[in-house]
Design an enzyme around this catalytic site. Structure first.
Site, mmCIF file in Angstrom:
data_model
loop_
_atom_site.group_PDB
_atom_site.id
_atom_site.type_symbol
_atom_site.label_atom_id
_atom_site.label_comp_id
_atom_site.label_asym_id
_atom_site.label_seq_id
_atom_site.Cartn_x
_atom_site.Cartn_y
_atom_site.Cartn_z
ATOM 1 N N SER A 127 9.670 5.245 1.460
ATOM 2 C CA SER A 127 8.968 5.939 0.380
ATOM 3 C C SER A 127 9.602 7.294 0.115
ATOM 4 O O SER A 127 10.146 7.935 1.028
ATOM 5 C CB SER A 127 7.519 6.126 0.822
ATOM 6 O OG SER A 127 6.864 7.055 0.007
ATOM 7 N N TYR A 154 0.846 8.289 8.158
ATOM 8 C CA TYR A 154 1.454 7.239 7.326
ATOM 9 C C TYR A 154 2.892 7.627 6.959
ATOM 10 O O TYR A 154 3.833 6.853 7.149
ATOM 11 C CB TYR A 154 0.626 7.012 6.047
ATOM 12 C CG TYR A 154 1.432 6.381 4.940
ATOM 13 C CD1 TYR A 154 1.723 5.022 4.954
ATOM 14 C CD2 TYR A 154 1.968 7.158 3.899
ATOM 15 C CE1 TYR A 154 2.504 4.449 3.963
ATOM 16 C CE2 TYR A 154 2.751 6.594 2.908
ATOM 17 C CZ TYR A 154 3.020 5.246 2.942
ATOM 18 O OH TYR A 154 3.806 4.685 1.975
ATOM 19 N N LYS A 158 6.928 6.047 8.100
ATOM 20 C CA LYS A 158 8.082 5.687 7.267
ATOM 21 C C LYS A 158 9.345 6.359 7.826
ATOM 22 O O LYS A 158 10.401 5.745 7.949
ATOM 23 C CB LYS A 158 7.858 6.098 5.812
ATOM 24 C CG LYS A 158 6.765 5.319 5.104
ATOM 25 C CD LYS A 158 7.118 3.843 4.947
ATOM 26 C CE LYS A 158 5.999 3.001 4.392
ATOM 27 N NZ LYS A 158 6.183 1.559 4.553
HETATM 28 C C1 UD1 Z 1 0.647 8.319 -2.578
HETATM 29 C C2 UD1 Z 1 1.047 8.828 -1.246
HETATM 30 C C3 UD1 Z 1 2.417 8.320 -0.903
HETATM 31 C C4 UD1 Z 1 2.415 6.811 -0.893
HETATM 32 C C5 UD1 Z 1 1.929 6.300 -2.228
HETATM 33 C C6 UD1 Z 1 1.726 4.802 -2.112
HETATM 34 C C7 UD1 Z 1 -0.112 10.996 -1.003
HETATM 35 C C8 UD1 Z 1 0.060 12.452 -0.890
HETATM 36 N N1 UD1 Z 1 0.999 10.277 -1.213
HETATM 37 O O1 UD1 Z 1 1.541 8.863 -3.541
HETATM 38 O O2 UD1 Z 1 2.768 8.788 0.368
HETATM 39 O O3 UD1 Z 1 3.705 6.327 -0.631
HETATM 40 O O4 UD1 Z 1 0.675 6.900 -2.577
HETATM 41 O O5 UD1 Z 1 1.348 4.257 -3.317
HETATM 42 O O6 UD1 Z 1 -1.204 10.479 -0.916
HETATM 43 N N2 UD1 Z 1 -4.167 11.324 -9.212
HETATM 44 C C9 UD1 Z 1 -5.232 11.861 -9.935
HETATM 45 N N3 UD1 Z 1 -6.451 11.228 -9.858
HETATM 46 C C10 UD1 Z 1 -6.644 10.105 -9.110
HETATM 47 C C11 UD1 Z 1 -5.555 9.566 -8.371
HETATM 48 C C12 UD1 Z 1 -4.333 10.214 -8.451
HETATM 49 O O7 UD1 Z 1 -5.099 12.880 -10.616
HETATM 50 O O8 UD1 Z 1 -7.785 9.600 -9.071
HETATM 51 C C13 UD1 Z 1 -2.852 11.972 -9.301
HETATM 52 C C14 UD1 Z 1 -2.392 12.521 -7.961
HETATM 53 O O9 UD1 Z 1 -2.840 13.825 -7.772
HETATM 54 C C15 UD1 Z 1 -0.881 12.431 -8.123
HETATM 55 C C16 UD1 Z 1 -0.664 11.243 -9.071
HETATM 56 O O10 UD1 Z 1 -1.920 11.013 -9.690
HETATM 57 O O11 UD1 Z 1 -0.406 13.576 -8.742
HETATM 58 C C17 UD1 Z 1 -0.237 9.988 -8.334
HETATM 59 O O12 UD1 Z 1 -1.130 9.772 -7.259
HETATM 60 P P1 UD1 Z 1 -1.080 8.456 -6.348
HETATM 61 O O13 UD1 Z 1 -1.073 7.254 -7.209
HETATM 62 O O14 UD1 Z 1 -2.177 8.586 -5.333
HETATM 63 O O15 UD1 Z 1 0.332 8.510 -5.650
HETATM 64 P P2 UD1 Z 1 1.011 9.668 -4.757
HETATM 65 O O16 UD1 Z 1 0.036 10.666 -4.309
HETATM 66 O O17 UD1 Z 1 2.191 10.153 -5.517
#
Ligand code: UD1
Length: 346
Positions: A127, A154, A158
């Protein structure tokens, strides 16, 4: 002759899409999955898309005896794609030993069995989380950017798994490996016969978006609007899961059929383009015509501000490129959510 590939975690989100692409490229697939976060029905979806039913065994990679039984039952496995792992960041903070035991033992067991059963190559799901928050001069991030201390157990699994593969191969083990560092996989197969099926309240953005759009969740919270980005929301590199699946096929071909390549290689798999959370939310509304109920909320602890990939190495050396258009990708996620509703699943 068709080569046989073992796909661990093959009924999961990325594993199922990769099985489809492998079969369509002419490989024979054996799936193993402990079904801890997926359903055996996924095999039906794969069969409907490809016309071929992959072999399926309900096996946990941590169970060495059962795992070895798979290699005995299916002699001739030439490659492994190892997806099976626990992946909830928050849960890993609460249950670190579960994560270390599950994610490390499963890889160690597979590596140990490979030489014994003459398995040549393993593709490992890593990742972009290994880069942490890259500095400004390291964005878009290349494979050479420094690895930073993981923010969760987690993420650490990796990093450690990458090191285990490196150390094992450097010790002279007669295998090859490609480590793929994924950015943010999203979307679903265009047929809507397979897709992402999160357990409980989704943590990831896209499932939360589609569940809000269909009324399962009341409101999407966009975590943070005061980041140092053009619109104040976080930036990620969202990669279509079918494009990501195709990268695995390229990686498998390279590992099995190109003796001249290095024994261990690392590739970023993303689009090379960063999108903000707000751009994704607005893009979803535009692409699907569905209005989303959302509001800004405080930052989520542990979130990276901005990360997107430099994918030149995968483009040039793997001969792979992300092709999907983001509107189609967001529509595919919506179509999948509608299908889940139609089938009475969600
Ligand atoms: C997350 C994990 C990453 C993992 C990946 C797997 C963290 C910090 N990172 O990535 O290690 O490999 O998932 O899929 O958890 N967001 C919102 N509202 C929501 C959900 C998400 O605003 O309800 C935003 C988050 O703040 C982020 C973006 O959407 O900026 C993507 O979030 P997400 O899909 O959870 O992925 P990551 O955090 O990038």
């Amino acid at each position: 002759m068709k080569q046989t590939i073992l796909v661990t975690g093959g009924t999961g989100f990325i594993g199922s899409h990769t099985t489809v692409e492998l079969q369509q490229a002419g490989y024979e697939v054996v799936i193993i999955d402990n079904l801890s976060n997926s359903s055996a029905n996924v095999v039906d979806g794969i069969e409907k898309i490809t016309g071929v039913r992959p072999a399926f065994e309900k096996v946990d990679c941590c169970d060495m005896a059962a795992l070895e039984g798979v290699f005995k039952k299916y002699p001739g496995i030439k490659g492994i794609i190892h997806f099976a792992a626990s992946k909830a960041v928050g849960e890993s903070v609460e249950k670190p030993l579960l994560y270390y035991r599950n994610n490390l033992n499963s890889l160690i067991n597979l590596l140990e069995l490979m030489p014994k059963y003459d398995v040549k190559g393993i593709i490992f799901s890593s990742s972009c989380t290994v880069y942490g928050q890259p500095t400004a001069e390291n964005l878009p991030v290349t494979e050479k950017a420094p690895i930073q201390k993981a923010l969760s157990p987690y993420g650490n699994t990796k990093q450690v798994n990458e090191e285990i593969i490196q150390d094992y191969i450097h010790s002279g083990a007669p295998i090859k490996s490609i480590i793929l560092r994924y950015f943010n996989p999203i979307g679903a197969h265009p047929s809507a016969l397979i897709g992402e099926l999160p357990n409980g309240v989704p943590m990831n953005l896209i499932p939360f978006v589609t569940q809000t759009a269909i009324g399962i969740r009341k409101q999407l919270k966009i975590f943070g609007n005061d980041y140092d980005t053009p619109d104040g929301t976080c930036i990620r590199d969202y990669i279509y899961v079918v494009d990501l699946a195709k990268a695995h096929v390229k990686a498998m071909e390279r590992v099995l059929d190109k003796p001249e390549t290095d024994a261990v290689e690392v590739f970023n798999i993303g689009t090379g383009r960063g999108l903000s959370t707000l751009e994704v939310v607005e893009g979803f509304e535009k692409a699907t015509g569905v209005k989303l109920n959302w509001e800004f909320a405080p930052r989520r602890e542990g979130d990276i501000e901005k990360v997107w990939g430099n994918v030149d190495k995968a483009n040039k050396e793997l001969g792979w490129k992300a092709e999907a258009n983001i509107d189609d990708v967001l529509r595919s996620a919506w179509k999948w959510q509608l299908k889940l509703r139609e089938d009475g699943i969600q």
